[in-house]
Write a protein that holds these residues in place. Structure first.
Motif, PDB file in Angstrom:
ATOM      1  N   TYR A 110       0.886  -1.167   0.000  1.00  0.00           N
ATOM      2  CA  TYR A 110       0.000   0.000   0.000  1.00  0.00           C
ATOM      3  C   TYR A 110       0.920   1.213   0.000  1.00  0.00           C
ATOM      4  O   TYR A 110       1.546   1.526   1.014  1.00  0.00           O
ATOM      5  N   ASP A 111       1.044   1.852  -1.158  1.00  0.00           N
ATOM      6  CA  ASP A 111       2.041   2.902  -1.354  1.00  0.00           C
ATOM      7  C   ASP A 111       1.429   4.281  -1.505  1.00  0.00           C
ATOM      8  O   ASP A 111       0.486   4.474  -2.285  1.00  0.00           O
ATOM      9  N   PHE A 112       1.994   5.224  -0.781  1.00  0.00           N
ATOM     10  CA  PHE A 112       1.692   6.637  -0.933  1.00  0.00           C
ATOM     11  C   PHE A 112       2.766   7.191  -1.874  1.00  0.00           C
ATOM     12  O   PHE A 112       3.954   7.211  -1.505  1.00  0.00           O
ATOM     13  N   VAL A 113       2.381   7.592  -3.069  1.00  0.00           N
ATOM     14  CA  VAL A 113       3.360   8.098  -4.033  1.00  0.00           C
ATOM     15  C   VAL A 113       2.975   9.511  -4.460  1.00  0.00           C
ATOM     16  O   VAL A 113       1.802   9.907  -4.392  1.00  0.00           O
ATOM     17  N   GLU A 114       3.990  10.251  -4.889  1.00  0.00           N
ATOM     18  CA  GLU A 114       3.765  11.651  -5.264  1.00  0.00           C
ATOM     19  C   GLU A 114       4.690  12.039  -6.408  1.00  0.00           C
ATOM     20  O   GLU A 114       5.817  11.555  -6.496  1.00  0.00           O
ATOM     21  N   LYS A 115       4.174  12.921  -7.250  1.00  0.00           N
ATOM     22  CA  LYS A 115       4.970  13.460  -8.352  1.00  0.00           C
ATOM     23  C   LYS A 115       5.531  14.803  -7.925  1.00  0.00           C
ATOM     24  O   LYS A 115       4.795  15.745  -7.623  1.00  0.00           O
ATOM     25  N   ARG A 116       6.847  14.893  -7.880  1.00  0.00           N
ATOM     26  CA  ARG A 116       7.540  16.122  -7.495  1.00  0.00           C
ATOM     27  C   ARG A 116       8.569  16.452  -8.564  1.00  0.00           C
ATOM     28  O   ARG A 116       9.376  15.594  -8.932  1.00  0.00           O
ATOM     29  N   ASP A 117       8.548  17.672  -9.026  1.00  0.00           N
ATOM     30  CA  ASP A 117       9.474  18.113 -10.076  1.00  0.00           C
ATOM     31  C   ASP A 117       9.458  17.140 -11.256  1.00  0.00           C
ATOM     32  O   ASP A 117      10.503  16.795 -11.824  1.00  0.00           O
ATOM     33  N   GLY A 118       8.263  16.679 -11.600  1.00  0.00           N
ATOM     34  CA  GLY A 118       8.104  15.805 -12.766  1.00  0.00           C
ATOM     35  C   GLY A 118       8.452  14.348 -12.553  1.00  0.00           C
ATOM     36  O   GLY A 118       8.416  13.562 -13.499  1.00  0.00           O
ATOM     37  N   ARG A 119       8.773  13.952 -11.306  1.00  0.00           N
ATOM     38  CA  ARG A 119       9.188  12.572 -11.028  1.00  0.00           C
ATOM     39  C   ARG A 119       8.320  11.944  -9.952  1.00  0.00           C
ATOM     40  O   ARG A 119       8.162  12.503  -8.860  1.00  0.00           O
ATOM     41  N   TRP A 120       7.758  10.777 -10.271  1.00  0.00           N
ATOM     42  CA  TRP A 120       7.009  10.017  -9.270  1.00  0.00           C
ATOM     43  C   TRP A 120       7.986   9.300  -8.338  1.00  0.00           C
ATOM     44  O   TRP A 120       9.001   8.755  -8.782  1.00  0.00           O
ATOM     45  N   GLY A 121       7.673   9.310  -7.048  1.00  0.00           N
ATOM     46  CA  GLY A 121       8.493   8.611  -6.071  1.00  0.00           C
ATOM     47  C   GLY A 121       7.650   8.139  -4.904  1.00  0.00           C
ATOM     48  O   GLY A 121       6.548   8.643  -4.657  1.00  0.00           O
ATOM     49  N   VAL A 122       8.172   7.158  -4.176  1.00  0.00           N
ATOM     50  CA  VAL A 122       7.475   6.609  -3.013  1.00  0.00           C
ATOM     51  C   VAL A 122       7.729   7.512  -1.806  1.00  0.00           C
ATOM     52  O   VAL A 122       8.874   7.829  -1.483  1.00  0.00           O
ATOM     53  N   VAL A 123       6.631   7.895  -1.152  1.00  0.00           N
ATOM     54  CA  VAL A 123       6.716   8.684   0.078  1.00  0.00           C
ATOM     55  C   VAL A 123       6.573   7.769   1.292  1.00  0.00           C
ATOM     56  O   VAL A 123       7.249   7.946   2.298  1.00  0.00           O
ATOM     57  N   LEU A 124       5.693   6.780   1.183  1.00  0.00           N
ATOM     58  CA  LEU A 124       5.508   5.811   2.268  1.00  0.00           C
ATOM     59  C   LEU A 124       5.075   4.476   1.675  1.00  0.00           C
ATOM     60  O   LEU A 124       4.141   4.424   0.872  1.00  0.00           O
ATOM     61  N   ARG A 125       5.755   3.424   2.075  1.00  0.00           N
ATOM     62  CA  ARG A 125       5.332   2.065   1.719  1.00  0.00           C
ATOM     63  C   ARG A 125       4.913   1.342   2.989  1.00  0.00           C
ATOM     64  O   ARG A 125       5.707   1.196   3.923  1.00  0.00           O
ATOM     65  N   GLN A 126       3.657   0.900   2.995  1.00  0.00           N
ATOM     66  CA  GLN A 126       3.114   0.136   4.117  1.00  0.00           C
ATOM     67  C   GLN A 126       2.536  -1.181   3.602  1.00  0.00           C
ATOM     68  O   GLN A 126       1.480  -1.189   2.974  1.00  0.00           O
ATOM     69  N   PRO A 127       3.213  -2.288   3.835  1.00  0.00           N
ATOM     70  CA  PRO A 127       2.626  -3.569   3.431  1.00  0.00           C
ATOM     71  C   PRO A 127       1.391  -3.916   4.267  1.00  0.00           C
ATOM     72  O   PRO A 127       1.274  -3.527   5.431  1.00  0.00           O
ATOM     73  N   ILE A 128       0.487  -4.644   3.636  1.00  0.00           N
ATOM     74  CA  ILE A 128      -0.656  -5.257   4.307  1.00  0.00           C
ATOM     75  C   ILE A 128      -0.419  -6.766   4.241  1.00  0.00           C
ATOM     76  O   ILE A 128      -0.240  -7.325   3.161  1.00  0.00           O
ATOM     77  N   TYR A 129      -0.385  -7.406   5.392  1.00  0.00           N
ATOM     78  CA  TYR A 129      -0.044  -8.826   5.480  1.00  0.00           C
ATOM     79  C   TYR A 129      -1.330  -9.649   5.607  1.00  0.00           C
ATOM     80  O   TYR A 129      -2.065  -9.505   6.581  1.00  0.00           O
ATOM     81  N   GLU A 130      -1.592 -10.509   4.617  1.00  0.00           N
ATOM     82  CA  GLU A 130      -2.877 -11.204   4.557  1.00  0.00           C
ATOM     83  C   GLU A 130      -2.829 -12.657   5.048  1.00  0.00           C
ATOM     84  O   GLU A 130      -3.692 -13.082   5.804  1.00  0.00           O
ATOM     85  N   LYS A 131      -1.840 -13.420   4.611  1.00  0.00           N
ATOM     86  CA  LYS A 131      -1.695 -14.790   5.119  1.00  0.00           C
ATOM     87  C   LYS A 131      -0.278 -15.265   4.801  1.00  0.00           C
ATOM     88  O   LYS A 131       0.382 -14.739   3.901  1.00  0.00           O
ATOM     89  N   ASP A 132       0.180 -16.275   5.552  1.00  0.00           N
ATOM     90  CA  ASP A 132       1.524 -16.789   5.289  1.00  0.00           C
ATOM     91  C   ASP A 132       1.618 -18.255   5.682  1.00  0.00           C
ATOM     92  O   ASP A 132       0.696 -18.830   6.254  1.00  0.00           O
TER      93      ASP A 132
END
Length: 199
Positions: A110-132
């Motif tokens: 689950y990624d929060f991404v943003e375009k800054r100065d024409g470039r997309w980048g990850v601001v926050l990556r939060q995994p959601i763990y469903e089963k293992d």
């Protein structure tokens, strides 16, 4: 419409580059998927992306083996911001009480991404763990888990936490899972991000 399509392609490229470059140890290019204030959340690490890169490199030198495989993505786009959910598996190989095992955890990035100065980048990556699950690499070997210790971990990443604890990591025990208060709070945070609020 063309701009939106280009942005969606760039975002998907970003997400795929994260997995390929991180798992290949291509650290210079891996650093470029993040914005300078990027944050990584994982069972075994929570903090700035630059520190995540450093501790991942240190883990590699110690023989820690964690790989990722990606599935489909869903992108909620709002101008220069997006929330990206990507189906994934985390595969970790390691020693569990003297037995070489693979732990496979299925979930979503689950990624929060943003375009800054024409470039997309990850601001926050939060995994959601469903089963293992955990399996010995040699299926003829019998694996005996400490059932009491296993039951102390959240059900969505129970075996992953077990193996990570066995090799010395401290595991965060309130990560978002398929259902529950943590994942609902994450969805709310994502909606606020798309509405223009700060993280």
């Amino acid at each position: 419409m063309e701009k939106e399509l280009i942005d969606r392609l760039a975002i998907r490229d970003l997400i795929e580059n994260w997995a390929v470059w991180r798992d290949a140890g291509d650290w210079e290019r891996f650093a470029t998927v993040w914005h300078d204030d990027g944050v990584m959340m994982a069972t075994w690490f929570q903090g700035p992306a630059r520190d995540f890169i450093r501790v991942t490199q240190e883990g590699w030198k110690k023989g820690v083996s964690i790989l990722h495989f990606l599935g489909g993505s869903s992108i909620d786009l709002a101008g220069d911001r997006a929330i990206v959910q990507t189906k994934m598996t985390i595969s970790q190989r390691g020693d569990v009480q003297g037995v070489l095992c693979d732990v496979v955890c299925t979930g979503r990035f689950y990624d929060f991404v943003e375009k800054r100065d024409g470039r997309w980048g990850v601001v926050l990556r939060q995994p959601i763990y469903e089963k293992d699950r955990v399996d010995p690499v040699d299926p003829s070997v019998r694996l005996e888990l400490d059932r009491k210790a296993l039951a102390e971990f959240p059900v969505g990443y129970r075996h992953l936490a077990y193996i990570q604890t066995q090799i010395g990591y401290t595991v965060k025990r309130d990560m978002p899972q398929l259902t529950g208060a943590e994942v609902e709070a994450l969805y709310a945070r994502g909606a606020q991000w798309l509405a223009g609020e700060k993280l």
